[in-house]
Design a protein around this motif. Structure first.
Motif, mmCIF file in Angstrom:
data_model
loop_
_atom_site.group_PDB
_atom_site.id
_atom_site.type_symbol
_atom_site.label_atom_id
_atom_site.label_comp_id
_atom_site.label_asym_id
_atom_site.label_seq_id
_atom_site.Cartn_x
_atom_site.Cartn_y
_atom_site.Cartn_z
ATOM 1 N N GLU A 85 9.266 9.631 3.654
ATOM 2 C CA GLU A 85 8.280 9.135 2.691
ATOM 3 C C GLU A 85 8.981 8.375 1.564
ATOM 4 O O GLU A 85 10.128 8.669 1.218
ATOM 5 C CB GLU A 85 7.508 10.311 2.080
ATOM 6 C CG GLU A 85 6.654 11.078 3.050
ATOM 7 C CD GLU A 85 5.389 10.327 3.415
ATOM 8 O OE1 GLU A 85 4.842 9.621 2.556
ATOM 9 O OE2 GLU A 85 4.951 10.464 4.571
ATOM 10 N N ASP A 86 8.275 7.422 0.960
ATOM 11 C CA ASP A 86 8.765 6.766 -0.246
ATOM 12 C C ASP A 86 8.760 7.783 -1.380
ATOM 13 O O ASP A 86 7.917 8.685 -1.408
ATOM 14 C CB ASP A 86 7.844 5.611 -0.653
ATOM 15 C CG ASP A 86 7.813 4.479 0.357
ATOM 16 O OD1 ASP A 86 8.514 4.545 1.382
ATOM 17 O OD2 ASP A 86 7.077 3.509 0.101
ATOM 18 N N ASN A 118 6.221 12.066 -5.587
ATOM 19 C CA ASN A 118 6.092 12.223 -4.139
ATOM 20 C C ASN A 118 7.208 13.081 -3.535
ATOM 21 O O ASN A 118 7.658 12.838 -2.418
ATOM 22 C CB ASN A 118 6.019 10.857 -3.436
ATOM 23 C CG ASN A 118 5.369 10.960 -2.075
ATOM 24 O OD1 ASN A 118 4.500 11.795 -1.853
ATOM 25 N ND2 ASN A 118 5.798 10.116 -1.150
#
Length: 170
Positions: A85-86, A118
């Motif tokens: 994921e970013d 995130n």
């Protein structure tokens, strides 16, 4: 412990700045800097990211022609690779710059806390961002090394270049 050290350093910088007498904010000594950065991930970050792109925002006060202090923030986005994921980093930092001449070489550094976005189970950590560059009245061009020493012994680093434009107070 890292959070405590960052908080003490940040508050120390702010209190030293706040206690200076006769601060006169003018377009000649105070301005906002806004720009972009681009970097290549290093260390732990190169395992999950292929490129870092960011926004750089600063408020600067020039004590004299050579020494400036201020606050820095922005956002650095690490683009994920190989199904990762970013993630992102939002710094809250104090900064110092030394300008050798009115136009020319400068050295600087940001120190503060980098908030991670995130990322599960890790809010961030000590944020360091030393810089060397060229400046004139309107622009700053620089090379930097950014490191966020996050919880769980994760160092999110990148090395890159940036440019900011000086927005003068009127």
């Amino acid at each position: 412990m890292k959070k405590l050290l960052v908080a003490v350093a940040f508050l120390g910088c702010l209190s030293a700045f706040a206690q200076t007498e006769d601060i006169d904010i003018t377009p000649n000594n105070s301005w906002l800097k806004a720009g972009i950065t681009a970097g290549i991930p290093l260390g732990d970050a190169e395992d999950f990211s292929s490129f870092a792109l960011g926004a750089d925002v600063r408020g600067q006060y020039l004590f004299n022609p050579n020494i400036a202090v201020g606050v820095a923030s922005g956002y650095t986005h690490y683009f994920g690779k190989d199904n990762f994921e970013d993630i992102g980093i939002i710094p809250a930092a104090a900064f110092f710059r030394y300008y050798f001449t009115p136009d020319g070489l400068f050295f600087g550094a940001d120190v503060g806390y980098g908030f991670l976005t995130n990322v599960d189970n890790n809010s961030g950590g000590l944020y360091l961002n030393p810089q060397i560059g060229y400046h004139n009245e309107d622009w700053n061009f620089y090379a930097y090394y950014q490191n966020t020493m996050a919880e769980n012994d994760i160092n999110i680093q990148n090395i890159g270049v940036g440019v900011t434009y000086n927005i003068r107070f009127k």
